[in-house]
Design an enzyme around this catalytic site. Structure first.
Site, short mmCIF file in Angstrom:
data_model
loop_
_atom_site.label_atom_id
_atom_site.label_comp_id
_atom_site.label_asym_id
_atom_site.label_seq_id
_atom_site.Cartn_x
_atom_site.Cartn_y
_atom_site.Cartn_z
N CYS A 11 -14.04 10.61 -5.11
CA CYS A 11 -14.37 9.36 -4.40
C CYS A 11 -14.56 9.63 -2.90
N CYS A 31 -22.34 -6.09 -17.08
CA CYS A 31 -22.76 -5.47 -15.81
C CYS A 31 -22.20 -4.05 -15.67
N CYS A 56 -22.37 4.39 -7.75
CA CYS A 56 -21.44 5.31 -7.06
C CYS A 56 -22.17 6.62 -6.69
N CYS A 68 -16.51 -9.13 -15.95
CA CYS A 68 -17.57 -8.14 -15.65
C CYS A 68 -18.73 -8.26 -16.63
N ASP A 76 0.77 -1.23 0.00
CA ASP A 76 0.00 0.00 0.00
C ASP A 76 0.81 1.30 0.00
N CYS A 135 -21.71 -1.19 -10.44
CA CYS A 135 -20.83 -0.32 -9.63
C CYS A 135 -20.83 1.11 -10.19
N CYS A 141 -15.48 3.96 1.84
CA CYS A 141 -16.78 3.71 1.19
C CYS A 141 -16.71 2.33 0.54
N CYS A 177 -21.59 -5.30 -6.13
CA CYS A 177 -20.97 -6.17 -7.14
C CYS A 177 -21.45 -7.62 -6.98
N CYS A 187 -19.35 0.61 -4.24
CA CYS A 187 -19.10 -0.04 -5.52
C CYS A 187 -18.68 -1.51 -5.34
C1 B12 Z 1 -4.15 5.94 -3.84
C2 B12 Z 1 -5.07 4.77 -3.54
C3 B12 Z 1 -6.42 5.05 -3.36
C4 B12 Z 1 -7.02 6.42 -3.71
C5 B12 Z 1 -7.11 6.55 -5.24
C6 B12 Z 1 -7.52 5.32 -5.99
C7 B12 Z 1 -7.07 5.30 -7.44
N1 B12 Z 1 -7.42 6.24 -8.28
O1 B12 Z 1 -6.36 4.42 -7.83
C8 B12 Z 1 -8.39 6.37 -2.98
C9 B12 Z 1 -8.23 7.04 -1.62
C10 B12 Z 1 -9.58 7.02 -3.70
C11 B12 Z 1 -8.57 4.85 -2.79
C12 B12 Z 1 -9.79 4.26 -2.52
C13 B12 Z 1 -9.96 2.90 -2.27
N2 B12 Z 1 -8.96 1.98 -2.14
CO1 B12 Z 1 -7.10 2.32 -2.55
N3 B12 Z 1 -5.29 2.46 -2.98
C14 B12 Z 1 -4.56 3.46 -3.40
C15 B12 Z 1 -3.11 2.99 -3.62
C16 B12 Z 1 -2.28 3.41 -2.40
C17 B12 Z 1 -2.46 3.50 -4.90
C18 B12 Z 1 -3.33 3.31 -6.16
C19 B12 Z 1 -2.74 4.02 -7.36
O2 B12 Z 1 -1.55 4.18 -7.50
N4 B12 Z 1 -3.62 4.45 -8.24
C20 B12 Z 1 -3.22 5.10 -9.49
C21 B12 Z 1 -3.81 4.35 -10.70
C22 B12 Z 1 -3.18 4.86 -11.99
O3 B12 Z 1 -3.49 3.01 -10.54
P1 B12 Z 1 -4.47 1.76 -10.77
O4 B12 Z 1 -5.91 2.08 -10.58
O5 B12 Z 1 -3.88 0.64 -9.99
O6 B12 Z 1 -4.41 1.59 -12.34
C23 B12 Z 1 -3.50 0.84 -13.04
C24 B12 Z 1 -4.02 -0.57 -13.24
O7 B12 Z 1 -5.30 -0.73 -12.65
C25 B12 Z 1 -4.05 -0.71 -14.74
N5 B12 Z 1 -5.39 -0.88 -15.32
C26 B12 Z 1 -6.49 -0.13 -15.11
N6 B12 Z 1 -7.48 -0.62 -15.82
C27 B12 Z 1 -7.03 -1.70 -16.49
C28 B12 Z 1 -7.67 -2.58 -17.32
C29 B12 Z 1 -6.95 -3.63 -17.89
C30 B12 Z 1 -7.68 -4.57 -18.79
C31 B12 Z 1 -5.58 -3.78 -17.59
C32 B12 Z 1 -4.82 -4.90 -18.17
C33 B12 Z 1 -4.95 -2.90 -16.72
C34 B12 Z 1 -5.69 -1.86 -16.18
O8 B12 Z 1 -3.47 0.42 -15.33
C35 B12 Z 1 -3.45 1.51 -14.42
C36 B12 Z 1 -2.25 2.34 -14.65
O9 B12 Z 1 -1.09 1.56 -14.73
C37 B12 Z 1 -3.31 1.43 -3.72
C38 B12 Z 1 -2.12 0.60 -3.25
C39 B12 Z 1 -1.06 0.53 -4.34
N7 B12 Z 1 0.14 0.96 -4.02
O10 B12 Z 1 -1.36 0.11 -5.44
C40 B12 Z 1 -4.57 1.21 -2.85
C41 B12 Z 1 -5.55 0.09 -3.24
C42 B12 Z 1 -5.79 0.16 -4.72
N8 B12 Z 1 -6.77 0.47 -2.55
C43 B12 Z 1 -7.47 -0.51 -2.09
C44 B12 Z 1 -8.74 -0.38 -1.47
C45 B12 Z 1 -9.25 -1.58 -0.68
C46 B12 Z 1 -9.48 0.81 -1.59
C47 B12 Z 1 -10.95 1.04 -1.18
C48 B12 Z 1 -11.88 -0.13 -1.42
C49 B12 Z 1 -11.00 1.46 0.33
C50 B12 Z 1 -12.38 1.83 0.86
N9 B12 Z 1 -13.21 0.83 1.17
O11 B12 Z 1 -12.69 2.98 1.03
C51 B12 Z 1 -11.32 2.28 -2.07
C52 B12 Z 1 -11.87 1.81 -3.44
C53 B12 Z 1 -12.10 2.90 -4.45
C54 B12 Z 1 -12.10 2.32 -5.87
N10 B12 Z 1 -13.26 2.17 -6.47
O12 B12 Z 1 -11.04 1.99 -6.37
C55 B12 Z 1 -6.78 -1.85 -2.37
C56 B12 Z 1 -7.51 -2.55 -3.52
C57 B12 Z 1 -7.66 -4.07 -3.37
C58 B12 Z 1 -8.42 -4.65 -4.54
N11 B12 Z 1 -9.15 -5.72 -4.29
O13 B12 Z 1 -8.37 -4.18 -5.64
C59 B12 Z 1 -5.30 -1.37 -2.72
C60 B12 Z 1 -4.58 -2.22 -3.75
C61 B12 Z 1 -4.54 -1.37 -1.37
C62 B12 Z 1 -4.01 -2.75 -0.96
N12 B12 Z 1 -2.73 -2.85 -0.67
O14 B12 Z 1 -4.74 -3.71 -0.92
N13 B12 Z 1 -7.38 4.20 -2.92
S1 SF4 Z 2 -20.38 -4.45 -10.22
FE1 SF4 Z 2 -18.68 -5.93 -10.24
S2 SF4 Z 2 -19.10 -7.28 -12.02
FE2 SF4 Z 2 -20.39 -5.46 -12.23
S3 SF4 Z 2 -19.17 -4.11 -13.54
FE3 SF4 Z 2 -18.74 -3.54 -11.42
S4 SF4 Z 2 -16.90 -4.69 -10.89
FE4 SF4 Z 2 -17.75 -5.65 -12.74
S1 SF4 Z 3 -15.58 3.84 -3.12
FE1 SF4 Z 3 -17.63 4.81 -3.11
S2 SF4 Z 3 -17.31 6.89 -3.91
FE2 SF4 Z 3 -15.44 5.70 -4.36
S3 SF4 Z 3 -15.79 4.96 -6.43
FE3 SF4 Z 3 -16.57 3.36 -5.08
S4 SF4 Z 3 -18.76 3.86 -4.80
FE4 SF4 Z 3 -17.79 5.66 -5.67
#
Ligand code: B12
Ligand code: SF4
Ligand code: SF4
Length: 297
Positions: free
Chosen positions: A169, A146, A153, A143, A89, A149, A196, A203, A199
């Protein structure tokens, strides 16, 4: 799209290539740790604020790094010269991208990683190693058509599927953002006071959620009374929150969030607390309390 999370714009090199973080990295070993808890969905409760599920159990950062370090120690003992660094993280590493490449799941339209056996209630932690390890391959996207999510939101934080505008968010507003929550989003924040889960709750893949085996059980309920959260924490509540992610929240942010949720609750019984904060020396708390007072019937 990053809001106040400036750190997301830094260290872009290591996000592109982990060797900018650990120069001799040759493999990434990444694990998913489930915190599933069927029946523990945070549900709205009068006068209470909701807390995301991950935040009501022991803080995972050190716990999961320790587990990955134990794997590293075992590997180092088995393979002479093997060295590794654990991450969870806090490091500038795109954990979900590695986890998807390792076959742990697919990128859901809500940007979370989903696994067909356990859904999305899991956390990721990894190990960058200086040795070559056999690799897995990415699995299919399940997915389908569907969009639950994206539709659910409350703050419309997805400009399109698989893209999150973090600055909209609720998780960002309630945990990361230091100042006032912008007015246009306050209604959407609803009763969430820390994180939150909307989403994920909607699912269909989370129907397959199983009781967590990898993380300790929840220590508190996912709903807490708003009065308790807004005021100075009682010794009892402080003891119950000790060691949980929610306890990492800066006191002022938790108070701000509770005041906001009081406004959204529209419950008259919150008036005395809101009137008290409306005169607070802190301008963020005072303004939030006034906004909430204006929403009471
Ligand atoms: C900053 C952060 C946040 C921020 C911003 C999120 C964001 N925009 O990514 C905020 C505070 C909003 C947040 C919220 C949450 N987070 Co957060 N967060 C992080 C953190 C620290 C960094 C994420 C990051 O760098 N994002 C920047 C973007 C560019 O990265 P990305 O989304 O990963 O995107 C890359 C890939 O997904 C890929 N990609 C995207 N789409 C696709 C599609 C395909 C087909 C492919 C091949 C690749 C691909 O390309 C992108 C760029 O390289 C990570 C831990 C980590 N170091 O990874 C945890 C992490 C993502 N968070 C986590 C969690 C649990 C949450 C929350 C559920 C917490 C909560 N209940 O409130 C919410 C969920 C919100 C949501 N819908 O995602 C978990 C996710 C676990 C999982 N099952 O996925 C992580 C991995 C932490 C952990 N160590 O477990 N988070
Ligand atoms: S609710 Fe779950 S299965 Fe449906 S689009 Fe979102 S991530 Fe995919
Ligand atoms: S965590 Fe809540 S506010 Fe953030 S993207 Fe998911 S549903 Fe939207």
């Amino acid at each position: 799209m990053n809001g106040e999370m400036d750190y997301m714009a830094r260290n872009t090199e290591s996000r592109r290539d982990i060797r900018a973080w650990m120069t001799d990295a040759r493999s990434v070993l990444i694990c998913a740790f489930s915190y599933g808890d069927p029946g523990a969905a945070p549900s709205p409760k009068e006068g209470h604020g909701r807390i995301a599920r991950y935040a009501v159990r022991e803080d995972y950062h050190q716990l999961l790094r320790d587990r990955m370090n134990a794997v590293r120690d075992w590997l180092s003992a088995e393979v002479p010269g093997a060295r590794g660094v654990a991450f969870c993280d806090m490091s500038p590493i795109l954990e979900r991208s590695y986890a998807a490449s390792a076959g742990l799941g697919w990128h859901g339209k809500n940007t979370l990683l989903l696994n067909e056996d356990v859904g999305s209630y899991f956390l990721l932690a990894g190990l960058a190693m200086n040795i070559e390890l056999p690799s897995d391959s990415a699995g299919p996207d399940r997915c389908g058509s569907c969009t639950k999510c994206l539709d659910a939101c409350p703050t419309a934080a997805f400009p399109r599927e698989r893209v999150l505008d973090a600055s909209k968010c609720i998780s960002y507003f309630t945990i990361e953002s230091k100042g006032s929550i912008p007015e246009g989003f306050r209604e959407g924040v609803g009763d969430w006071v820390y994180g939150c889960d909307v989403c994920q709750e909607v699912c269909p893949w989370n129907r397959f959620e199983k009781p967590a085996r990898a993380l300790p059980p929840a220590k508190i309920a996912t709903e807490l009374p708003l009065e308790e959260l807004a005021g100075p924490l009682s010794a009892g509540l402080r003891a119950r929150l000790k060691g949980l992610p929610v306890a990492r929240a800066v006191r002022k942010r938790l108070t701000r969030n509770a005041l906001l949720a009081m406004g959204n609750s529209r419950l008259e019984r919150h008036r005395p607390v809101l009137e008290q904060y409306a005169a607070d020396a802190d301008p963020v708390l005072a303004e939030q309390a006034r906004w909430s007072l204006a929403r009471l019937p």
